[in-house]
Design an enzyme around this catalytic site. Structure first.
Site, PDB file in Angstrom:
ATOM      1  N   PHE A 140       0.864  -1.187   0.000  1.00 20.37           N
ATOM      2  CA  PHE A 140       0.000   0.000   0.000  1.00 20.37           C
ATOM      3  C   PHE A 140       0.894   1.228   0.000  1.00 20.37           C
ATOM      4  O   PHE A 140       1.715   1.404   0.901  1.00 20.37           O
ATOM      5  CB  PHE A 140      -0.927   0.041   1.222  1.00 20.37           C
ATOM      6  CG  PHE A 140      -1.905   1.180   1.144  1.00 20.37           C
ATOM      7  CD1 PHE A 140      -3.113   1.031   0.475  1.00 20.37           C
ATOM      8  CD2 PHE A 140      -1.609   2.420   1.691  1.00 20.37           C
ATOM      9  CE1 PHE A 140      -4.009   2.098   0.362  1.00 20.37           C
ATOM     10  CE2 PHE A 140      -2.492   3.490   1.580  1.00 20.37           C
ATOM     11  CZ  PHE A 140      -3.705   3.317   0.914  1.00 20.37           C
ATOM     12  N   ASP A 226       9.303   2.780   1.695  1.00 22.83           N
ATOM     13  CA  ASP A 226       8.127   3.531   2.115  1.00 22.83           C
ATOM     14  C   ASP A 226       7.957   3.289   3.617  1.00 22.83           C
ATOM     15  O   ASP A 226       7.455   2.260   4.045  1.00 22.83           O
ATOM     16  CB  ASP A 226       6.902   3.037   1.323  1.00 22.83           C
ATOM     17  CG  ASP A 226       5.604   3.704   1.780  1.00 22.83           C
ATOM     18  OD1 ASP A 226       5.605   4.342   2.855  1.00 22.83           O
ATOM     19  OD2 ASP A 226       4.591   3.546   1.082  1.00 22.83           O
ATOM     20  N   LYS A 255       2.550  10.135   8.379  1.00 21.30           N
ATOM     21  CA  LYS A 255       1.890   9.631   9.586  1.00 21.30           C
ATOM     22  C   LYS A 255       2.470  10.174  10.891  1.00 21.30           C
ATOM     23  O   LYS A 255       2.170  11.287  11.290  1.00 21.30           O
ATOM     24  CB  LYS A 255       1.891   8.102   9.560  1.00 21.30           C
ATOM     25  CG  LYS A 255       0.910   7.549   8.516  1.00 21.30           C
ATOM     26  CD  LYS A 255       0.560   6.121   8.789  1.00 21.30           C
ATOM     27  CE  LYS A 255      -0.343   5.486   7.740  1.00 21.30           C
ATOM     28  NZ  LYS A 255      -1.749   5.755   7.915  1.00 21.30           N
TER      29      LYS A 255
END
Ligand SMILES: Cc1ncc(COP(=O)(O)O)c(C=O)c1O
Length: 410
Positions: A140, A226, A255
């Protein structure tokens, strides 16, 4: 009517119906706890999907943000601002990276990373044929067109074609398939999460990331980690890749970096960062109006300092190991319902036999907020201020839900 019912009625007629929110309206938080508009208390084991790493309304983060709001919020990248410079120094001094580009989200960080590696091959390495991005099944990387195209889960891509390409997918943790894909003369770069998070909290075997480093070096391709979900201490080290003793060419963050304030970053080596460097007299190759604004980067500065000062990396390691042991205990005590405990640090998952969404919904009814990772994994990604007592409360609730059998999701 409760305040919740009133507000949900407005939401029902005013929102685009893309999300499937749980039917609660949150209004206030403190540490690992949240309260809804009717005053009901919840234990938060989700932290805004691995974002609020210092918990809610952390007193020092709140004070520093309020002070920054009183000084300066935004000036654009027509000028420098003090907070962004300090944040770049804070990130480069704690990582392999020499240079940083700031943006506002994980998708934007990955989007910028794609532009960086593409342009690096074309402009810096003079390899214009190297355009194929290689990513992993189950990954993702975000919801923008390029990043959803790199996301190895067809359900996220459906209906958005034609997508960004060329993209080739290989199985996660399969070094032989990765070597084959990256050995093609058209291969540009490999992007991978050190732990597949949304894909189900899948930790690769030791040596996987080191193997990727070797393959990228041998094939003239760039390696992008990532770390949007694994970065900024979530696994008990600053960066998830530290567990494997290797470094990438590029790392993306978001995040946890702002502790709840939107901020993303692309961190790169000197060599790779040339991919986004403007050429003399040339256009600006990449930019973001909000990227690196003083408020967002003040948040990043506070988060990085507080994690370090309060010894939160070791707290994440210890509390995470405790949580992992408790989840493994559930697998032993409820073997038909709980199948496997996964994860590292405070990024943990419990694979359940059936009805993960129903388990999350029932836990919320009982006052514990959890989320899903993939179809059958219940995810724990609490703040770094969560304690063993919080873990005990959450695991006891989960045990109760599993003992009840699968409820119907609400
Ligand atoms: C590994 C990873 N990359 C990228 C993203 C996208 O981040 P954002 O939602 O901030 O765009 C996420 C979000 O869950 C993620 O987990």
């Amino acid at each position: 009517m409760t305040r919740t019912a009133d507000l949900l009625a407005i939401a029902e007629r005013t929102f685009v119906k893309n999300y499937r929110q749980q039917p609660i309206v949150l209004a206030r938080g403190a540490g690992a706890e949240l309260w809804d508009v009717d005053g009901r208390r919840y234990l938060d084991m989700t932290a805004g999907i691995a974002v609020c790493c210092l918990g809610h309304a952390h007193p020092e983060l709140t004070r520093r943000l309020a002070e920054q709001l009183g000084r300066l919020t935004h000036v654009s990248n027509l000028y420098w601002n003090d907070q962004q410079i300090l944040a770049a120094e804070a990130l480069t001094s704690r990582s392999f990276a020499d240079r940083v580009f700031f943006c506002n989200s994980g998708a934007e960080a990955n989007e910028a990373a794609v532009k960086l590696v593409r342009r690096w091959q074309q402009v810096v390495a003079n390899q214009p044929a190297r355009t194929t991005m290689v990513a992993t099944h189950g990954s993702f990387h975000g919801r923008s067109v390029a990043t959803v195209s790199l996301t190895g889960q067809p359900k996220y891509r459906e209906g958005f074609g034609p997508l960004f390409g060329p993209v080739e997918f290989v199985p996660f943790a399969d070094l032989a398939a990765t070597r084959a894909a990256l050995s093609q003369p058209t291969a540009c770069a490999f992007i991978v999460e050190p732990i597949q998070a949304e894909g189900g909290i899948i930790v690769p075997p030791p040596g996987y990331l080191a193997g990727l480093r070797e393959i990228c070096d041998a094939t003239g391709t760039l390696l992008v980690f990532d770390e949007v979900q694994t970065g900024v201490g979530r696994t008990g080290r600053w960066w998830g890749h530290e567990h494997d003793g290797v470094t990438p060419d590029v790392m993306t963050l978001a995040k946890g970096l702002g502790g709840g304030v939107p901020v993303g970053a692309v961190c790169a080596t000197e060599r790779a960062a040339a991919g986004l460097a403007a050429q003399v007299g040339g256009a600006v190759p990449h930019a973001s109006t909000f990227g690196g604004n003083p408020l967002a980067t003040a948040a990043a500065n506070a988060v990085l300092e507080i994690i370090e000062r309060d010894g939160l990396l070791s707290h994440v390691t210890e509390t995470g190991a405790y949580l992992g042991a408790q989840l493994a205990g559930l697998v032993r005590s409820a073997p038909g319902a709980a199948l496997e405990a996964r994860g590292r640090g405070l990024l943990r998952g419990l694979r359940v036999a059936a009805g993960a969404a129903a388990v999350v919904a029932r836990a919320r009814e009982l006052g514990v907020l959890l989320s899903l990772a993939g179809a059958d994994v219940v995810r724990f990604a609490p703040s770094y201020v969560a304690t063993r007592a919080h873990v005990d409360e959450a695991v006891a609730t989960l045990a109760k839900v599993l003992a009840e059998g699968v409820a119907n999701p609400t």
